[in-house]
Each structure stands twice: as C-alpha cells, then as structure tokens.
Design a protein around this motif. Sequence first.
Motif: not given
Length: 200
Positions: A75-82
């Motif tokens: 998930s792009l949103a998860s990658l940004r959060a990570l």
Amino acid sequence: MRIIAGAHKGARLTSPSGANTRPTSDRVKESLFSMLDGYGVLQAANVLDLFAGSGGLGFEAMSRGAAQVDFVDSSLASLRALESNADKLGLDHSATVHAGDVLHFLSGLPGPSHPESRVFDLVFMDPPYPLGEDAVTQILSRLSTHLDMESIVVVERAARSPEPTMPDGLEVFRAKTFGETAIHFVQLVGESDAVAAAED
C-alpha cells in the motif's frame, strides 16, 4: 498509535491515511512483547515485518532492542507512513522499507545456499483477514527457508479464523486469544520443546 516500551516509549506513530489497516491494540501488543521478551528473541534481532501497515510491531521491536527491521507492504499509504515513522524516530539507518507483494518479496530473497541468504530471528505476519488460508500457508512455506531453529514467527489473525495450516517443517508451538485477535507463535519443527520452558 504509540510505542509502549523501550528506548522510544511514548512516541506516536503516523498511521496510513485512508488505508484499511488494522493496528494491533496496545493490550495485545503489551502481552505479545512480554512473551517475546520471555523467549529472549528481541535483543539485536534481525526482524521482518510483513503486511507492515504503519510498522507498529516492527518499530516496537526496535524500541526494545532489535537491530534491524525489514518492512514489507504494497500500500502506497502504508509505505509513506513507514518512511515517515522511521524518519521521525531516527531509525532510517536500521529500518528498510520494501514496496510490493509479500510473496514476491520472499521469492526474491537469496536462497539458503546463496552467500547473501537472509535469516530472520523474528517475523511479524499480520495478513489482511480476507487473505485466504492457502495464501497464508504459501507465505509461511516461502518464509521457512529464511529461519533458523531459534527464529519465531508471529501470525496474527482474527479469533474466528482457523489456526493457520502449517507447511512441512513448521509448527505452532503456542497460541493466545485476546478478544477478537488470535496470536499464533510458529517455529521450525523440533524447537517447541526448547521454548516450552520459557512459557509462563
């Protein structure tokens, strides 16, 4: 979401905006890490956090002494959060974020006979509930070649889901249920007797 113990205790983590993630509750996390502490698996551990979401489990492990964590999510949103959380905690040097499908990531790791083969001391696997049981078993099978006899895999599932079907070479040596969440502790076959002594 926050880190509950260790060097980064109290630090708040960024959650993926608009993503359908399912963070592990503080209550479950506290019990889980208490058990992992008892197994002595955290200090200087090489950790793999699959379906990482915001990285709550992986960053908690780092706060408590893990040396390196590889986070995997598609998930792009998860990658940004990570990436945001790694930067916020100052852990960029020891946190590696991998974009893509979990099976594809595992398939791309060098095999056991390769000089750059990876072995993980601790693996967190919190797949989305809709993921079929066959897919869960396939991931565990791929993962088994990157474990040693002291490695622990933590599989988090819905309490109503069946116990994950183990591929050859792996076994569930402990399971705990916390309300709607079930935690399964998995190791290579033959290690369950050794860890039994550490159970409360």
